[in-house]
Design a protein around this motif. Structure first.
Motif, PDB file in Angstrom:
ATOM      1  N   VAL A  98       1.071  -1.040  -0.017  1.00  0.00           N
ATOM      2  CA  VAL A  98      -0.020  -0.007   0.048  1.00  0.00           C
ATOM      3  C   VAL A  98       0.940   1.324  -0.145  1.00  0.00           C
ATOM      4  CG1 VAL A  98      -1.855  -1.266   0.877  1.00  0.00           C
ATOM      5  CG2 VAL A  98      -0.263  -0.032   2.754  1.00  0.00           C
ATOM      6  N   GLU A  99       2.081   1.039  -0.177  1.00  0.00           N
ATOM      7  CA  GLU A  99       2.935   2.389  -0.004  1.00  0.00           C
ATOM      8  C   GLU A  99       3.186   2.822  -1.349  1.00  0.00           C
ATOM      9  OE1 GLU A  99       3.961   4.924   1.079  1.00  0.00           O
ATOM     10  OE2 GLU A  99       4.642   4.172   2.698  1.00  0.00           O
ATOM     11  N   SER A 100       3.760   4.229  -1.737  1.00  0.00           N
ATOM     12  CA  SER A 100       4.020   4.822  -2.946  1.00  0.00           C
ATOM     13  C   SER A 100       5.417   4.572  -3.297  1.00  0.00           C
ATOM     14  CB  SER A 100       3.577   6.172  -2.876  1.00  0.00           C
ATOM     15  OG  SER A 100       4.735   7.124  -2.349  1.00  0.00           O
ATOM     16  N   PRO A 101       5.549   4.294  -4.655  1.00  0.00           N
ATOM     17  CA  PRO A 101       7.034   4.097  -5.030  1.00  0.00           C
ATOM     18  C   PRO A 101       8.030   5.018  -4.598  1.00  0.00           C
ATOM     19  CG  PRO A 101       5.354   3.672  -6.650  1.00  0.00           C
ATOM     20  CD  PRO A 101       4.939   4.192  -5.782  1.00  0.00           C
ATOM     21  N   LYS A 102       7.613   6.275  -4.522  1.00  0.00           N
ATOM     22  CA  LYS A 102       8.556   7.404  -4.247  1.00  0.00           C
ATOM     23  C   LYS A 102       9.086   7.385  -2.739  1.00  0.00           C
ATOM     24  CE  LYS A 102       8.749  12.422  -4.973  1.00  0.00           C
ATOM     25  NZ  LYS A 102       9.588  12.535  -6.042  1.00  0.00           N
ATOM     26  N   VAL A 103       8.150   7.088  -1.896  1.00  0.00           N
ATOM     27  CA  VAL A 103       8.305   7.130  -0.568  1.00  0.00           C
ATOM     28  C   VAL A 103       9.209   5.901  -0.033  1.00  0.00           C
ATOM     29  CG1 VAL A 103       7.281   6.646   1.810  1.00  0.00           C
ATOM     30  CG2 VAL A 103       6.263   8.252   0.297  1.00  0.00           C
ATOM     31  N   LEU A 104       8.741   4.599  -0.843  1.00  0.00           N
ATOM     32  CA  LEU A 104       9.425   3.454  -0.401  1.00  0.00           C
ATOM     33  C   LEU A 104      11.057   3.596  -1.229  1.00  0.00           C
ATOM     34  CD1 LEU A 104       8.704   0.654   0.477  1.00  0.00           C
ATOM     35  CD2 LEU A 104       8.815  -0.262  -1.813  1.00  0.00           C
ATOM     36  N   ALA A 105      11.134   4.377  -2.215  1.00  0.00           N
ATOM     37  CA  ALA A 105      12.394   4.134  -2.852  1.00  0.00           C
ATOM     38  C   ALA A 105      13.396   5.093  -1.937  1.00  0.00           C
ATOM     39  CB  ALA A 105      12.139   5.191  -4.397  1.00  0.00           C
ATOM     40  N   GLU A 106      12.706   6.190  -1.303  1.00  0.00           N
ATOM     41  CA  GLU A 106      13.458   7.056  -0.523  1.00  0.00           C
ATOM     42  C   GLU A 106      13.912   6.630   0.825  1.00  0.00           C
ATOM     43  OE1 GLU A 106      11.825  11.131  -1.012  1.00  0.00           O
ATOM     44  OE2 GLU A 106      12.370  11.090   1.260  1.00  0.00           O
ATOM     45  N   LEU A 107      12.991   5.528   1.463  1.00  0.00           N
ATOM     46  CA  LEU A 107      13.042   5.109   2.672  1.00  0.00           C
ATOM     47  C   LEU A 107      14.127   3.901   2.553  1.00  0.00           C
ATOM     48  CD1 LEU A 107       9.828   5.318   4.387  1.00  0.00           C
ATOM     49  CD2 LEU A 107      11.910   6.604   5.124  1.00  0.00           C
ATOM     50  N   ALA A 108      13.873   2.859   1.476  1.00  0.00           N
ATOM     51  CA  ALA A 108      14.904   1.997   1.477  1.00  0.00           C
ATOM     52  C   ALA A 108      16.115   2.158   0.563  1.00  0.00           C
ATOM     53  CB  ALA A 108      13.888   0.662   0.913  1.00  0.00           C
ATOM     54  N   GLU A 109      16.425   3.294   0.176  1.00  0.00           N
ATOM     55  CA  GLU A 109      17.320   3.643  -0.704  1.00  0.00           C
ATOM     56  C   GLU A 109      17.664   2.856  -1.845  1.00  0.00           C
ATOM     57  OE1 GLU A 109      20.994   4.401   1.934  1.00  0.00           O
ATOM     58  OE2 GLU A 109      19.397   4.506   3.570  1.00  0.00           O
ATOM     59  N   ILE A 110      16.730   2.749  -2.695  1.00  0.00           N
ATOM     60  CA  ILE A 110      16.654   1.758  -3.934  1.00  0.00           C
ATOM     61  C   ILE A 110      15.841   2.870  -4.829  1.00  0.00           C
ATOM     62  CG2 ILE A 110      16.258  -0.161  -2.926  1.00  0.00           C
ATOM     63  CD1 ILE A 110      13.486  -0.143  -3.206  1.00  0.00           C
ATOM     64  N   GLY A 111      16.135   2.350  -6.233  1.00  0.00           N
ATOM     65  CA  GLY A 111      15.690   3.234  -7.271  1.00  0.00           C
ATOM     66  C   GLY A 111      14.173   3.080  -7.337  1.00  0.00           C
ATOM     67  N   GLU A 112      13.520   4.162  -8.028  1.00  0.00           N
ATOM     68  CA  GLU A 112      12.025   4.290  -8.108  1.00  0.00           C
ATOM     69  C   GLU A 112      11.543   2.940  -8.722  1.00  0.00           C
ATOM     70  OE1 GLU A 112      10.890   8.351  -7.786  1.00  0.00           O
ATOM     71  OE2 GLU A 112       8.818   7.640  -8.692  1.00  0.00           O
ATOM     72  N   ASN A 113      12.226   2.604  -9.959  1.00  0.00           N
ATOM     73  CA  ASN A 113      11.672   1.714 -10.825  1.00  0.00           C
ATOM     74  C   ASN A 113      11.727   0.095 -10.041  1.00  0.00           C
ATOM     75  OD1 ASN A 113      10.972   2.914 -13.119  1.00  0.00           O
ATOM     76  ND2 ASN A 113      13.009   2.930 -13.776  1.00  0.00           N
ATOM     77  N   THR A 114      12.697   0.185  -9.198  1.00  0.00           N
ATOM     78  CA  THR A 114      12.939  -1.210  -8.385  1.00  0.00           C
ATOM     79  C   THR A 114      11.704  -1.220  -7.308  1.00  0.00           C
ATOM     80  OG1 THR A 114      15.215  -0.931  -8.526  1.00  0.00           O
ATOM     81  CG2 THR A 114      14.239  -2.518  -7.043  1.00  0.00           C
ATOM     82  N   ALA A 115      11.277  -0.007  -6.635  1.00  0.00           N
ATOM     83  CA  ALA A 115      10.355   0.275  -5.641  1.00  0.00           C
ATOM     84  C   ALA A 115       9.133  -0.247  -6.501  1.00  0.00           C
ATOM     85  CB  ALA A 115      10.331   1.651  -5.350  1.00  0.00           C
ATOM     86  N   ILE A 116       8.821   0.282  -7.641  1.00  0.00           N
ATOM     87  CA  ILE A 116       7.489   0.101  -8.274  1.00  0.00           C
ATOM     88  C   ILE A 116       7.352  -1.538  -8.567  1.00  0.00           C
ATOM     89  CG2 ILE A 116       6.377   0.067 -10.750  1.00  0.00           C
ATOM     90  CD1 ILE A 116       7.709   3.099 -10.953  1.00  0.00           C
TER      91      ILE A 116
END
Ligand code: ADP
Ligand code: MG
Length: 313
Positions: free
Chosen positions: A33-51
């Motif tokens: 339920v998280e947004s890619p942007k937030v997840l990418a930032e918090l887990a220090e990963i790329g946004e595409n990976t987060a998606i």
């Protein structure tokens, strides 16, 4: 197979999994339920990976969905009623213990909760025409109170072969609340090979109560109990099974739910249970069962007895 842990998600190695956990994403639903942007930032990963991670988590997490009314009606047509061997108690419950629902039996020590569970276990193995469910039984025993000797006595009283009955009752000891919750998952796995029609959790709340002590732990306890109840309800739905759980009343005031006649777990358990039955001791070994909360039945009482033969009027 959908992923069941963070590490199984595509693009998540041990390091990323740790970062996710540190950031508070310990379960798949939280990620789903998280947004890619937030997840990418918090887990220090790329946004595409987060998606990609979020998409996989969505598939794996059981978000649930919508069903049309006709399908729900179809499923409810399969509802069966399991006899308790007491006419009065069966009547109180609208014809017996209903499948696809959770029945919470609560009351003080010695009020007959475990004895009713034994009787239901025996009866669930009996054919439909005898008020049974023609199936097998899973018991999650948290207090080490399962007694095969009582199953034998109750089977003989109904002219059943005790050995046949015992072979259909599968018992697991739960050593703590986490183990207890895992056993529901295990039961669901086993249910693909076993025609299970009754799941008993006796006691539902004892471990939770012992482990989550004090006011600070209350929110966490309630959250875990809430998940547990939903897992149980789902088990009942998926297997057209009766789910019977027992609960104590707090003899001394609970940290939060101060009323001494209140069942443990308060509203979380109460709202998730489809039927709540309050048991109390009465004169001459009798027990009074009171139907407290039901979606479609009036509040009423039945008098039952507990004997060597089992539960009777
Ligand atoms: P709890 O609500 O704590 O689970 P139980 O369901 O174990 O309590 O009830 C225990 C009571 O059941 C005993 O006090 C006794 O009255 C009754 N009971 C247990 N075994 C027998 C038996 N073999 N014959 C008659 N009554 C029994
Ligand atoms: Mg008991």
């Amino acid at each position: 197979m959908p992923a069941t842990s963070l590490e199984e998600l595509p693009g998540v190695g041990p390091a990323t999994a740790e970062k996710l956990r540190d950031a508070g994403y310990s379960d798949l639903m939280a990620i789903a339920v998280e947004s890619p942007k937030v997840l990418a930032e918090l887990a220090e990963i790329g946004e595409n990976t987060a998606i990609k991670i979020i998409a996989a988590a969505k598939q794996a997490a059981d978000v649930g969905g919508f069903e049309t009314g006709d399908i729900i009606l179809e499923r409810r047509k399969n509802i069966r009623k399991l006899t308790t061997s007491s006419k009065a108690l069966d009547e109180l419950m609208g014809g017996g213990m209903e499948s696809q629902s959770i029945i919470e039996l609560y009351g003080e020590f010695g009020s007959g909760k475990t004895q009713i569970c034994f009787q239901l276990a025996v009866n669930a193995t009996r054919p439909l025409e005898d008020g049974g469910l023609d199936g097998e039984v899973f018991v999650i025993d948290t207090e080490n109170t399962f007694r095969p000797e009582r199953i034998v006595q109750m089977s003989l009283a109904h002219d059943l072969d005790p050995e046949e009955v015992l072979k259909k009752i599968h018992v697991a000891r739960a050593f703590n609340s986490h183990h207890q919750m895992l056993l529901v998952e295990k039961a669901q796995e086993l249910a693909s090979d076993i025609n299970v029609r009754l799941l008993i959790v006796d006691s539902l709340t004892a471990h939770f109560r012992a482990e989550y002590v004090g006011r600070g732990a209350l929110a966490e306890r309630q959250q875990s109990l809430n998940k547990h109840m939903h897992d149980l309800l789902r088990f009942g739905d998926l297997n057209n099974a009766v789910v019977a759980v027992t609960n104590q009343v707090s003899a001394k005031p609970d940290a939060f739910f101060g009323d001494p006649t209140r069942p443990i777990g308060g509203h979380i358990v109460g709202h998730a249970a489809t039927y709540r039955v309050y048991l109390r001791k009465s004169k001459g070994g009798k027990r009074i069962a009171r139907l407290v909360d039901s979606p479609s039945l009036p509040e009423a009482e039945a008098v039952i007895s507990v004997s060597e033969d089992g539960i009777r009027d």
